[in-house]
Design a protein around this motif. Structure first.
Motif, PDB file in Angstrom:
ATOM      1  N   GLU A  64     -25.429 -26.986   2.350  1.00 55.68           N
ATOM      2  CA  GLU A  64     -25.472 -28.304   2.972  1.00 55.68           C
ATOM      3  C   GLU A  64     -25.651 -28.153   4.478  1.00 55.68           C
ATOM      4  O   GLU A  64     -25.215 -27.164   5.072  1.00 55.68           O
ATOM      5  CB  GLU A  64     -24.179 -29.066   2.667  1.00 55.68           C
ATOM      6  N   SER A  65     -26.251 -29.143   5.081  1.00 59.28           N
ATOM      7  CA  SER A  65     -26.440 -29.134   6.526  1.00 59.28           C
ATOM      8  C   SER A  65     -25.478 -30.119   7.172  1.00 59.28           C
ATOM      9  O   SER A  65     -24.774 -30.876   6.498  1.00 59.28           O
ATOM     10  CB  SER A  65     -27.886 -29.508   6.876  1.00 59.28           C
ATOM     11  N   ASP A  66     -25.468 -30.129   8.502  1.00 64.65           N
ATOM     12  CA  ASP A  66     -24.603 -31.069   9.218  1.00 64.65           C
ATOM     13  C   ASP A  66     -25.030 -32.509   8.976  1.00 64.65           C
ATOM     14  O   ASP A  66     -24.253 -33.439   9.186  1.00 64.65           O
ATOM     15  CB  ASP A  66     -24.632 -30.769  10.711  1.00 64.65           C
ATOM     16  N   ALA A  67     -26.276 -32.686   8.551  1.00 58.17           N
ATOM     17  CA  ALA A  67     -26.769 -34.042   8.272  1.00 58.17           C
ATOM     18  C   ALA A  67     -26.233 -34.578   6.951  1.00 58.17           C
ATOM     19  O   ALA A  67     -26.448 -35.736   6.628  1.00 58.17           O
ATOM     20  CB  ALA A  67     -28.297 -34.046   8.252  1.00 58.17           C
ATOM     21  N   ASP A  68     -25.552 -33.738   6.196  1.00 61.35           N
ATOM     22  CA  ASP A  68     -24.974 -34.150   4.914  1.00 61.35           C
ATOM     23  C   ASP A  68     -23.457 -34.090   5.004  1.00 61.35           C
ATOM     24  O   ASP A  68     -22.821 -33.154   4.500  1.00 61.35           O
ATOM     25  CB  ASP A  68     -25.466 -33.244   3.789  1.00 61.35           C
ATOM     26  N   PRO A  69     -22.842 -35.049   5.667  1.00 62.10           N
ATOM     27  CA  PRO A  69     -21.383 -35.003   5.826  1.00 62.10           C
ATOM     28  C   PRO A  69     -20.684 -35.201   4.483  1.00 62.10           C
ATOM     29  O   PRO A  69     -21.204 -35.853   3.582  1.00 62.10           O
ATOM     30  CB  PRO A  69     -21.098 -36.168   6.782  1.00 62.10           C
ATOM     31  N   ILE A  70     -19.494 -34.638   4.376  1.00 63.61           N
ATOM     32  CA  ILE A  70     -18.695 -34.821   3.171  1.00 63.61           C
ATOM     33  C   ILE A  70     -17.409 -35.528   3.547  1.00 63.61           C
ATOM     34  O   ILE A  70     -16.947 -35.463   4.683  1.00 63.61           O
ATOM     35  CB  ILE A  70     -18.381 -33.465   2.494  1.00 63.61           C
ATOM     36  N   SER A  71     -16.837 -36.219   2.597  1.00 62.46           N
ATOM     37  CA  SER A  71     -15.616 -36.973   2.853  1.00 62.46           C
ATOM     38  C   SER A  71     -14.432 -36.030   3.001  1.00 62.46           C
ATOM     39  O   SER A  71     -14.454 -34.906   2.491  1.00 62.46           O
ATOM     40  CB  SER A  71     -15.357 -37.944   1.705  1.00 62.46           C
ATOM     41  N   PRO A  72     -13.383 -36.477   3.700  1.00 64.79           N
ATOM     42  CA  PRO A  72     -12.172 -35.648   3.792  1.00 64.79           C
ATOM     43  C   PRO A  72     -11.596 -35.283   2.435  1.00 64.79           C
ATOM     44  O   PRO A  72     -11.077 -34.186   2.246  1.00 64.79           O
ATOM     45  CB  PRO A  72     -11.210 -36.514   4.608  1.00 64.79           C
ATOM     46  N   GLN A  73     -11.693 -36.210   1.477  1.00 63.06           N
ATOM     47  CA  GLN A  73     -11.182 -35.947   0.144  1.00 63.06           C
ATOM     48  C   GLN A  73     -11.940 -34.785  -0.509  1.00 63.06           C
ATOM     49  O   GLN A  73     -11.331 -33.879  -1.100  1.00 63.06           O
ATOM     50  CB  GLN A  73     -11.328 -37.200  -0.725  1.00 63.06           C
ATOM     51  N   THR A  74     -13.268 -34.799  -0.399  1.00 62.37           N
ATOM     52  CA  THR A  74     -14.074 -33.719  -0.978  1.00 62.37           C
ATOM     53  C   THR A  74     -13.796 -32.397  -0.280  1.00 62.37           C
ATOM     54  O   THR A  74     -13.684 -31.349  -0.915  1.00 62.37           O
ATOM     55  CB  THR A  74     -15.561 -34.065  -0.871  1.00 62.37           C
ATOM     56  N   GLU A  75     -13.684 -32.446   1.040  1.00 67.51           N
ATOM     57  CA  GLU A  75     -13.414 -31.226   1.788  1.00 67.51           C
ATOM     58  C   GLU A  75     -12.046 -30.654   1.423  1.00 67.51           C
ATOM     59  O   GLU A  75     -11.897 -29.429   1.267  1.00 67.51           O
ATOM     60  CB  GLU A  75     -13.485 -31.510   3.289  1.00 67.51           C
ATOM     61  N   HIS A 118     -18.720 -20.298   4.128  1.00 68.74           N
ATOM     62  CA  HIS A 118     -19.403 -20.581   5.389  1.00 68.74           C
ATOM     63  C   HIS A 118     -20.577 -21.534   5.239  1.00 68.74           C
ATOM     64  O   HIS A 118     -21.250 -21.855   6.239  1.00 68.74           O
ATOM     65  CB  HIS A 118     -19.864 -19.275   6.034  1.00 68.74           C
ATOM     66  N   THR A 119     -20.851 -21.987   4.024  1.00 70.74           N
ATOM     67  CA  THR A 119     -21.892 -22.991   3.834  1.00 70.74           C
ATOM     68  C   THR A 119     -21.360 -24.278   3.218  1.00 70.74           C
ATOM     69  O   THR A 119     -22.028 -25.318   3.299  1.00 70.74           O
ATOM     70  CB  THR A 119     -23.016 -22.444   2.927  1.00 70.74           C
ATOM     71  N   ARG A 120     -20.176 -24.251   2.631  1.00 74.45           N
ATOM     72  CA  ARG A 120     -19.615 -25.443   1.981  1.00 74.45           C
ATOM     73  C   ARG A 120     -18.435 -26.048   2.724  1.00 74.45           C
ATOM     74  O   ARG A 120     -18.089 -27.199   2.478  1.00 74.45           O
ATOM     75  CB  ARG A 120     -19.174 -25.089   0.558  1.00 74.45           C
ATOM     76  N   LEU A 121     -17.816 -25.303   3.607  1.00 82.17           N
ATOM     77  CA  LEU A 121     -16.692 -25.837   4.380  1.00 82.17           C
ATOM     78  C   LEU A 121     -17.152 -26.075   5.811  1.00 82.17           C
ATOM     79  O   LEU A 121     -17.472 -25.126   6.533  1.00 82.17           O
ATOM     80  CB  LEU A 121     -15.522 -24.842   4.354  1.00 82.17           C
ATOM     81  N   PRO A 122     -17.212 -27.339   6.244  1.00 83.56           N
ATOM     82  CA  PRO A 122     -17.753 -27.651   7.571  1.00 83.56           C
ATOM     83  C   PRO A 122     -17.073 -26.903   8.712  1.00 83.56           C
ATOM     84  O   PRO A 122     -17.714 -26.585   9.720  1.00 83.56           O
ATOM     85  CB  PRO A 122     -17.527 -29.167   7.689  1.00 83.56           C
ATOM     86  N   ASP A 123     -15.797 -26.596   8.565  1.00 84.95           N
ATOM     87  CA  ASP A 123     -15.070 -25.937   9.650  1.00 84.95           C
ATOM     88  C   ASP A 123     -15.580 -24.518   9.911  1.00 84.95           C
ATOM     89  O   ASP A 123     -15.335 -23.955  10.981  1.00 84.95           O
ATOM     90  CB  ASP A 123     -13.576 -25.892   9.314  1.00 84.95           C
TER      91      ASP A 123
END
Length: 256
Positions: A94-105, A174-179
């Motif tokens: 996923e890229s930064d243009a595809d944000p995920i919700s806090p619940q999903t994260e 490193h590709t699925r967790l935005p942090d």
């Protein structure tokens, strides 16, 4: 129930549907772990029945029949699985243009810690199956060459498989967790580097035992590399702290 209470109850139900409670991913994690434990059990049965009685000498026909097919299958299949897995994870990132919700994260962090815990169970089982049996084998059997029945499982299956799985996990984190998208987790890098760096040390160990150090003393200097590189797994503590710190933030966001 008053109209206001009905609206409040409806809003609460809508909130629960929009933000379902977290559940442990039993199927996602349990099925691979179950398959791994079954594989370990079959491998243990095979070693128990043949490692001490059949093909003790690398140059014997029995060794070529009972052990070398395993060797060739493992060193071809494991890198292939790793290559395909890492490639898939990278190109489906996923890229930064595809944000995920806090619940999903938060759910992904839960899956990460769950995979870590269950992976530890697999490593514990592997240590009990291969390291213990390898030590027993060397105590009662004369070493001949680099290849021994117990090394086929320990050096050419267990450790490469761990390196393959941890590398794929490193890419996933490193590709699925935005942090972690724009920074490297040093503790996790140490964990992944441990089995990868152990593999060249395996070559040195076997070369040394074949040519200049035949005695199998486990406290010998030729074995120190396994201990030092194995300390890399202690990095798991630092990575867990990183995950828990982010989960605390996400939990506060959810409560707000």
């Amino acid at each position: 129930m008053s109209h206001t209470d009905q609206l409040s109850a409806a809003s609460a139900r809508a909130a629960r549907l929009a933000n379902p409670s977290l559940k442990f991913p039993w199927k996602t994690l349990g099925i691979p772990v179950g398959m791994a434990l079954i594989t370990l059990g079959i491998y243990r049965w095979y070693q128990h029945n043949y490692a001490f009685t059949t093909g003790l000498d690398y140059f014997s026909p029995e060794f070529q029949t009972y052990w070398m097919p395993l060797f060739w299958t493992q060193i071809i299949a494991i890198p292939l699985v790793g290559l395909v897995g890492v490639t898939y994870l990278w190109f489906t990132r996923e890229s930064d243009a595809d944000p995920i919700s806090p619940q999903t994260e938060l759910a992904r962090y839960q899956a990460t810690l769950g995979a870590t815990a269950l992976g530890s169970l697999i490593i514990l089982a592997a240590v009990g199956i291969w390291v213990e049996s390898d030590a027993a084998w060397h105590q009662v059997t004369i070493r001949d060459t680099d290849f021994t029945p117990t090394h086929i499982g320990l050096f050419y299956f267990g450790i490469p498989a761990a390196a393959c799985a941890m590398t794929m996990g490193f890419v996933w984190v490193h590709t699925r967790l935005p942090d972690f998208r724009h920074r490297i987790s040093i503790p996790l890098a140490l964990v992944v580097a441990a089995p990868i760096l152990i593999m060249p040390n395996l070559g040195f160990n076997e070369w040394g035992h074949t040519f200049f150090y035949a005695e199998e003393l486990f406290a010998a200097p030729i074995h120190w590399g396994f201990v030092v590189l194995g300390w890399g797994f202690f990095g798991l503590t630092g990575f867990t702290v990183q995950c828990l710190a982010k989960m605390a933030t996400l939990t506060r966001l959810q409560s707000d």
